[in-house]
Write a protein that holds these residues in place. Structure first.
Motif, short mmCIF file in Angstrom:
data_model
loop_
_atom_site.label_atom_id
_atom_site.label_comp_id
_atom_site.label_asym_id
_atom_site.label_seq_id
_atom_site.Cartn_x
_atom_site.Cartn_y
_atom_site.Cartn_z
N MET A 1 0.83 -1.20 0.00
CA MET A 1 0.00 0.00 0.00
C MET A 1 0.87 1.26 0.00
O MET A 1 0.58 2.23 -0.71
N SER A 2 1.96 1.26 0.74
CA SER A 2 2.85 2.42 0.78
C SER A 2 3.52 2.64 -0.56
O SER A 2 3.60 3.77 -1.06
N ILE A 3 4.03 1.59 -1.18
CA ILE A 3 4.66 1.70 -2.49
C ILE A 3 3.64 2.18 -3.53
O ILE A 3 3.94 3.03 -4.37
N GLY A 4 2.45 1.63 -3.50
CA GLY A 4 1.40 2.05 -4.43
C GLY A 4 1.04 3.51 -4.28
O GLY A 4 0.86 4.23 -5.27
N TRP B 1 1.39 9.15 -6.36
CA TRP B 1 1.73 10.57 -6.23
C TRP B 1 2.85 10.98 -7.16
O TRP B 1 2.85 12.09 -7.71
N ALA B 2 3.81 10.09 -7.38
CA ALA B 2 4.89 10.39 -8.33
C ALA B 2 4.33 10.55 -9.74
O ALA B 2 4.71 11.47 -10.48
N LEU B 3 3.38 9.69 -10.12
CA LEU B 3 2.75 9.79 -11.43
C LEU B 3 1.97 11.10 -11.57
O LEU B 3 2.06 11.77 -12.60
N LEU B 4 1.23 11.47 -10.55
CA LEU B 4 0.50 12.74 -10.59
C LEU B 4 1.43 13.94 -10.71
O LEU B 4 1.17 14.88 -11.47
N ILE B 5 2.52 13.93 -9.98
CA ILE B 5 3.47 15.05 -10.02
C ILE B 5 4.14 15.12 -11.39
O ILE B 5 4.27 16.21 -11.97
N ILE B 6 4.53 13.98 -11.95
CA ILE B 6 5.16 13.97 -13.27
C ILE B 6 4.19 14.48 -14.33
O ILE B 6 4.56 15.29 -15.19
N LEU B 7 2.95 14.03 -14.28
CA LEU B 7 1.96 14.51 -15.25
C LEU B 7 1.73 16.01 -15.11
O LEU B 7 1.59 16.73 -16.10
N GLY B 8 1.70 16.51 -13.87
CA GLY B 8 1.53 17.94 -13.65
C GLY B 8 2.69 18.75 -14.20
O GLY B 8 2.50 19.79 -14.84
#
Length: 99
Positions: free
Chosen positions: A17-20, A25-32
């Protein structure tokens, strides 16, 4: 109090769950960041220079041919023959008449 430990997550559940969550959040930040860079990036003067590149002014094939002719790299006959080829006309059409 029976089956108390049967309904919770064990150590691997918390780890996954922590890794997911971190990956989410990393994916959201990269997309932003990518969206921000795409919207804020100024367009270069003269239009888009991506896949469909325009030739910069003064560096077209006819200009390069004229520069080679001016430097003396090619003679008059070759210049007119190549110019006619570039313009898509027969080789004799670009040549000035001798009369």
């Amino acid at each position: 109090m029976m089956f108390w430990y049967g309904h919770g997550m064990n150590g691997w559940g918390w780890f996954v769950m922590s890794i997911g969550t971190l990956l989410f959040w990393a994916l959201l930040i990269i997309l932003g960041v990518l969206l921000f860079r795409a919207l804020v990036r100024p367009t270069p003067p003269g239009g888009w220079h991506g896949t469909w590149q325009k030739t910069p002014p003064g560096s077209g094939p006819e200009q390069i041919l004229a520069e080679r002719y001016a430097r003396g790299e090619i003679d008059d006959e070759e210049y007119h023959r190549r110019l006619a080829t570039l313009r898509g006309s027969p080789a004799d059409a670009g040549r000035p008449s001798a009369s």
